[in-house]
Design a protein around this motif. Sequence first.
Motif, PDB file in Angstrom:
ATOM      1  N   PRO A 109      11.066  30.188 -24.367  1.00  0.00           N
ATOM      2  CA  PRO A 109       8.652  29.703 -24.481  1.00  0.00           C
ATOM      3  C   PRO A 109       9.007  28.865 -25.275  1.00  0.00           C
ATOM      4  CG  PRO A 109       9.833  32.210 -26.180  1.00  0.00           C
ATOM      5  CD  PRO A 109      10.905  30.644 -25.606  1.00  0.00           C
ATOM      6  N   VAL A 110       7.948  27.914 -24.276  1.00  0.00           N
ATOM      7  CA  VAL A 110       7.603  26.496 -25.078  1.00  0.00           C
ATOM      8  C   VAL A 110       5.971  26.673 -25.310  1.00  0.00           C
ATOM      9  CG1 VAL A 110       9.309  25.236 -23.970  1.00  0.00           C
ATOM     10  CG2 VAL A 110       6.991  25.633 -23.166  1.00  0.00           C
ATOM     11  N   LEU A 111       5.573  25.725 -25.909  1.00  0.00           N
ATOM     12  CA  LEU A 111       4.349  25.567 -26.597  1.00  0.00           C
ATOM     13  C   LEU A 111       3.773  24.738 -24.840  1.00  0.00           C
ATOM     14  CD1 LEU A 111       4.321  23.949 -29.854  1.00  0.00           C
ATOM     15  CD2 LEU A 111       3.214  26.781 -29.109  1.00  0.00           C
ATOM     16  N   LYS A 112       2.394  25.645 -24.729  1.00  0.00           N
ATOM     17  CA  LYS A 112       2.158  25.309 -23.774  1.00  0.00           C
ATOM     18  C   LYS A 112       1.342  23.600 -24.139  1.00  0.00           C
ATOM     19  CE  LYS A 112      -0.755  28.654 -22.003  1.00  0.00           C
ATOM     20  NZ  LYS A 112      -1.268  29.548 -21.666  1.00  0.00           N
ATOM     21  N   GLY A 113       1.245  23.385 -24.818  1.00  0.00           N
ATOM     22  CA  GLY A 113       0.593  21.996 -24.709  1.00  0.00           C
ATOM     23  C   GLY A 113       2.222  20.625 -24.085  1.00  0.00           C
ATOM     24  N   LYS A 114       3.222  21.882 -24.357  1.00  0.00           N
ATOM     25  CA  LYS A 114       4.260  20.700 -23.892  1.00  0.00           C
ATOM     26  C   LYS A 114       5.074  20.136 -22.463  1.00  0.00           C
ATOM     27  CE  LYS A 114       6.708  21.905 -28.511  1.00  0.00           C
ATOM     28  NZ  LYS A 114       8.330  22.542 -29.119  1.00  0.00           N
ATOM     29  N   ASP A 176      -2.077  32.339 -24.963  1.00  0.00           N
ATOM     30  CA  ASP A 176      -3.115  31.340 -24.492  1.00  0.00           C
ATOM     31  C   ASP A 176      -1.790  30.402 -25.323  1.00  0.00           C
ATOM     32  OD1 ASP A 176      -5.008  33.221 -24.600  1.00  0.00           O
ATOM     33  OD2 ASP A 176      -5.751  33.222 -26.348  1.00  0.00           O
ATOM     34  N   GLN A 177      -1.332  30.539 -26.092  1.00  0.00           N
ATOM     35  CA  GLN A 177      -0.272  29.844 -26.794  1.00  0.00           C
ATOM     36  C   GLN A 177       1.071  29.513 -26.086  1.00  0.00           C
ATOM     37  OE1 GLN A 177       0.061  30.710 -30.666  1.00  0.00           O
ATOM     38  NE2 GLN A 177      -0.244  28.591 -31.250  1.00  0.00           N
ATOM     39  N   TYR A 178       1.481  30.269 -25.350  1.00  0.00           N
ATOM     40  CA  TYR A 178       3.041  29.796 -25.139  1.00  0.00           C
ATOM     41  C   TYR A 178       2.982  30.489 -23.735  1.00  0.00           C
ATOM     42  CZ  TYR A 178       3.930  29.650 -29.813  1.00  0.00           C
ATOM     43  OH  TYR A 178       4.021  29.412 -31.747  1.00  0.00           O
TER      44      TYR A 178
END
Lengths: 190, 126
Positions: A109-114, A176-178
């Motif tokens: 899993p990664v944060l969507k921002g990355k 939503d986030q990941y």
Amino acid sequence: MSDTEVNTELESLDFIYDVHQTMRNKELNLVYEGQITQEITKSVLAMAERNMDTSGEETSVKKKVFNVMVECLQNICKHSDEVNDEHSASAIFIIGREKGSYIISTGNPVLKGKITDIETKLSDINKMDVGDLKTLYKSTLKNNKLSEKGGAGLGFIDIARRTGNKFTYDFSEINDQYSFFTLQVKINKD
Amino acid sequence: MDKLNLEGTEDTPTIVLDSENNHFEISGRSLPEDSAEFYQPVLDWLNIYAANPNPQTHFTFKMDYFNTASSKLLLDVLSKLEDLNGDGHDVKVLWFYQEDDPDMEDAGEEYQDLIEVPFELKTFSV
């Protein structure tokens, strides 16, 4: 115990055979799901080394596979983002074979921002030839500071140099986030 | 000064820094969980050594494998040797690689390009 109960229990074990068949058919020598730590990394490496020794793999191929495994596993150790729900920190690591080549696949899993950052890095590296990669490796080695998590920013470049192959990658939405970041690279037999 | 003697493990190299016996060596595998933390004592030792070095410092690297995070720290170690050489001391890096290991040979050549210090590439067999 009634017959029905026995049946239900047997049915519930079918998945073992299914997993076994899938692993056999896709030649997956090693599948690990869970959190990846340094201790797990060492165990997975030792197992893969033993498998390759048993199958009489050539030293040069063994070294390449080892190298790519270390960078992939430590990438996940350092960059996997902790999702605070049912997916928490869970990653997957797979070594498979295909026509003699080794295929290493990972997911975490990664944060969507990355995502944009990772995509840009990988697509840039995929466009480079051996000479470009060598130049980029040397300049990054000389100029980059180690990140807070202890990464040198060299992992992907190193994998691309060792394998001479392009990365395949994708992102699947978790919430939503990941997103779940999947990466695959092939190591040819010489 | 005190020697630094670390026995190698499956993920960390053997380290010998012994000014009394003029023996300086890093060998084996390097893929520690935290490479900065692992190499800090080495860098600290070299900082103290630099104040009062031996007439000759021949530093041996004999690596089987190191990960990318370690490559950064090995460069830091080599930079210390470069500084020592820049201060007018007799310093030489002896970079050993296994005969059939082009990766460790390339790595040595790359460091040789990045560091201004007498550098010798040599092969060894197991």
